[in-house]
Enzyme design. Structure first.
Site, PDB file in Angstrom:
ATOM      1  N   THR A  20       0.817  -1.224   0.000  1.00  0.00           N
ATOM      2  CA  THR A  20       0.000   0.000   0.000  1.00  0.00           C
ATOM      3  C   THR A  20       0.843   1.264   0.000  1.00  0.00           C
ATOM      4  O   THR A  20       0.487   2.259  -0.624  1.00  0.00           O
ATOM      5  CB  THR A  20      -0.920   0.002   1.249  1.00  0.00           C
ATOM      6  OG1 THR A  20      -1.822  -1.077   1.109  1.00  0.00           O
ATOM      7  CG2 THR A  20      -1.706   1.286   1.386  1.00  0.00           C
ATOM      8  N   ASP A  43       1.411  -6.372  -4.681  1.00  0.00           N
ATOM      9  CA  ASP A  43       0.558  -6.403  -3.504  1.00  0.00           C
ATOM     10  C   ASP A  43       1.040  -7.632  -2.751  1.00  0.00           C
ATOM     11  O   ASP A  43       1.205  -8.717  -3.341  1.00  0.00           O
ATOM     12  CB  ASP A  43      -0.906  -6.572  -3.941  1.00  0.00           C
ATOM     13  CG  ASP A  43      -1.880  -6.494  -2.778  1.00  0.00           C
ATOM     14  OD1 ASP A  43      -1.687  -7.227  -1.787  1.00  0.00           O
ATOM     15  OD2 ASP A  43      -2.835  -5.716  -2.867  1.00  0.00           O
ATOM     16  N   SER A  44       1.265  -7.520  -1.448  1.00  0.00           N
ATOM     17  CA  SER A  44       1.891  -8.647  -0.744  1.00  0.00           C
ATOM     18  C   SER A  44       0.994  -9.876  -0.675  1.00  0.00           C
ATOM     19  O   SER A  44       1.446 -10.956  -0.298  1.00  0.00           O
ATOM     20  CB  SER A  44       2.361  -8.234   0.651  1.00  0.00           C
ATOM     21  OG  SER A  44       1.292  -8.181   1.559  1.00  0.00           O
ATOM     22  N   SER A  45      -0.266  -9.733  -1.051  1.00  0.00           N
ATOM     23  CA  SER A  45      -1.124 -10.920  -1.127  1.00  0.00           C
ATOM     24  C   SER A  45      -0.680 -11.819  -2.286  1.00  0.00           C
ATOM     25  O   SER A  45      -1.082 -12.983  -2.358  1.00  0.00           O
ATOM     26  CB  SER A  45      -2.584 -10.510  -1.312  1.00  0.00           C
ATOM     27  OG  SER A  45      -2.987  -9.756  -0.199  1.00  0.00           O
ATOM     28  N   THR A  56       1.364  -4.911   4.029  1.00  0.00           N
ATOM     29  CA  THR A  56       1.124  -5.380   5.392  1.00  0.00           C
ATOM     30  C   THR A  56       0.466  -6.762   5.438  1.00  0.00           C
ATOM     31  O   THR A  56       0.616  -7.479   6.429  1.00  0.00           O
ATOM     32  CB  THR A  56       0.223  -4.388   6.169  1.00  0.00           C
ATOM     33  OG1 THR A  56      -1.014  -4.253   5.473  1.00  0.00           O
ATOM     34  CG2 THR A  56       0.883  -3.041   6.312  1.00  0.00           C
ATOM     35  N   ASP A  57      -0.269  -7.113   4.366  1.00  0.00           N
ATOM     36  CA  ASP A  57      -1.064  -8.349   4.433  1.00  0.00           C
ATOM     37  C   ASP A  57      -0.232  -9.582   4.770  1.00  0.00           C
ATOM     38  O   ASP A  57      -0.646 -10.411   5.574  1.00  0.00           O
ATOM     39  CB  ASP A  57      -1.801  -8.583   3.101  1.00  0.00           C
ATOM     40  CG  ASP A  57      -2.965  -7.611   2.916  1.00  0.00           C
ATOM     41  OD1 ASP A  57      -3.366  -6.966   3.896  1.00  0.00           O
ATOM     42  OD2 ASP A  57      -3.464  -7.506   1.775  1.00  0.00           O
ATOM     43  N   GLN A  88      -5.316 -21.316  18.077  1.00  0.00           N
ATOM     44  CA  GLN A  88      -6.109 -20.293  17.391  1.00  0.00           C
ATOM     45  C   GLN A  88      -6.148 -19.001  18.200  1.00  0.00           C
ATOM     46  O   GLN A  88      -6.525 -17.958  17.681  1.00  0.00           O
ATOM     47  CB  GLN A  88      -7.536 -20.812  17.160  1.00  0.00           C
ATOM     48  CG  GLN A  88      -7.588 -21.943  16.154  1.00  0.00           C
ATOM     49  CD  GLN A  88      -8.978 -22.541  15.969  1.00  0.00           C
ATOM     50  OE1 GLN A  88      -9.987 -21.927  16.281  1.00  0.00           O
ATOM     51  NE2 GLN A  88      -9.022 -23.750  15.437  1.00  0.00           N
ATOM     52  N   CYS A  89      -5.781 -19.084  19.480  1.00  0.00           N
ATOM     53  CA  CYS A  89      -5.702 -17.871  20.297  1.00  0.00           C
ATOM     54  C   CYS A  89      -4.403 -17.140  19.955  1.00  0.00           C
ATOM     55  O   CYS A  89      -3.368 -17.771  19.788  1.00  0.00           O
ATOM     56  CB  CYS A  89      -5.655 -18.199  21.785  1.00  0.00           C
ATOM     57  SG  CYS A  89      -7.141 -18.976  22.393  1.00  0.00           S
TER      58      CYS A  89
HETATM   59  N1  ASP Z   1      -2.855  -5.410   0.137  1.00  0.00           N
HETATM   60  C1  ASP Z   1      -1.787  -4.602   0.624  1.00  0.00           C
HETATM   61  C2  ASP Z   1      -0.516  -5.428   0.607  1.00  0.00           C
HETATM   62  O1  ASP Z   1      -0.361  -6.267   1.452  1.00  0.00           O
HETATM   63  C3  ASP Z   1      -2.090  -4.111   1.988  1.00  0.00           C
HETATM   64  C4  ASP Z   1      -1.039  -3.219   2.610  1.00  0.00           C
HETATM   65  O2  ASP Z   1       0.060  -3.057   2.160  1.00  0.00           O
HETATM   66  O3  ASP Z   1      -1.371  -2.626   3.666  1.00  0.00           O
HETATM   67  O4  ASP Z   1       0.308  -5.269  -0.242  1.00  0.00           O
END
Ligand code: ASP
Length: 343
Positions: free
Chosen positions: A13, A57-59, A89-90, A275-276
């Protein structure tokens, strides 16, 4: 001495803008970031930049991207004093975990950061995160880098990378490290927890081999036998992260235990994480986890799912016996777990 810091720009992002046609956020090249953070030129550090040919995008992150980051660090290790990885961040917690296992005996900081709001927007958090990450990467004490491990710098905290999880899609303070205190608190000053920082115990090495024949299986009420059989016995996987309830509990229904037992006998490594978010797995504390311990499921202590997965890929990627993989999964390799003297 002027510190030399390499910025590795992978996307995320922080460097995104809306695509005029679709309205969705897409990553742009590094010049876009530089344009919005002229402060980078005012820093008393010598900055180098290595941008991914195609910012992502890190996804979309794959193991090959982790290996690319590890390769850049290996090749530039002596030329730079510290590294800042700009990343979405993902999946930042997965990448930081993976890098922590690929790089051993780091004597320099690898600081991941990114943002929740793109750098071109007025309310961006990217500028602050990037500037703080560079400052941390350049920080020295008694002639040595303050931080000598893989970490995530985001808003008010510096966290150990392999202890971190993305916690919020909305808050600027997007990450948490529930089982490990921050490495630094970031405010007007940056207060480092010097006693909690990892130090190298030998020469720096890089091993980015990873075995991707792994999976994550979350236990849930109503889980069906066919699904479990397909994952445990028919998938060709070498390792599974089993996300269980609470302190490591799972259904006691006979087919569940039987299938796990058969898979373990076939050589599957099964690692039990909770899972916690906070706390740890203690197999045998309840009757609902006794069988797991008995049949040879590996207790994952207080590891995050992200760290456990990256560690499993890393260990399976080495030429180790299954017993050795199971043994090392419960050992503290990079500060990713605390060993408890439980049953
Ligand atoms: N979809 C974005 C990514 O992981 C989200 C982010 O960077 O906050 O690349």
């Amino acid at each position: 001495m002027t510190q030399r810091i390499l910025l590795i720009y992978t996307g995320g992002t922080i460097g995104m803008m809306e695509d005029p046609r679709s309205g969705s956020l897409v990553p742009l090249d590094f010049d876009h970031i530089l344009e919005h953070v002229p402060e980078l030129n005012r820093f008393r550090v010598q900055l180098g930049v290595h941008a991914f040919a195609e910012p992502m995008d890190s996804s979309d992150a794959e193991v090959a991207h982790w290996q690319e980051i590890a390769g850049i660090i290996r090749d530039q290790y002596t030329a730079y004093d510290g590294f800042v990885v700009l990343h979405g961040t993902d999946t930042m917690a997965y990448s930081a975990s993976a890098l922590s296992f690929m790089l051993s005996n780091l004597a320099k900081p690898i600081v991941f950061t990114g943002s929740q709001v793109p750098i071109g927007r007025i309310r961006t958090d990217g500028k602050e995160n990037l500037i703080t990450a560079v400052e941390i990467a350049a920080a020295r004490r008694d002639g040595s880098p303050v931080v000598q491990e893989v970490c995530i710098c985001f808003q008010a905290h510096l966290f150990r990378g392999n202890r971190t999880m993305k916690y919020s899609t909305e808050e600027f303070d997007a990450f948490r490290s529930p089982n490990c205190p921050p490495l630094a608190d970031i405010g007007i000053h940056i207060f480092y927890m010097h006693d909690g920082l990892i130090r190298p115990a030998g020469p720096f090495t890089v091993d980015s081999r990873m075995d991707t024949r792994v999976g994550i299986l979350k236990v849930f009420p109503g889980m069906q036998e066919d699904m479990l059989r397909a994952v445990l016995l028919d998938s060709g996987l070498k390792g599974i992260i089993l996300e269980t309830y609470g302190s490591g509990n799972a259904p006691r229904i006979p087919w569940f235990i039987r299938l796990l037992e058969e898979a373990l006998r076939n050589g599957l490594v099964v690692v039990n994480v909770s899972q916690c978010a906070e706390g740890f797995v203690e197999q045998g504390r309840y009757k609902t986890s006794q069988d797991l311990a008995r049949i040879g499921v590996t207790g994952g202590a207080d590891m995050t799912t992200e760290a456990a997965l990256a560690k499993l890929m890393h260990l399976l990627g080495q030429e180790l016996t299954i017993e050795e993989v199971r043994r090392q999964m419960v050992a503290d390799l990079r500060g990713e777990l605390r060993t408890f003297s439980s049953r």
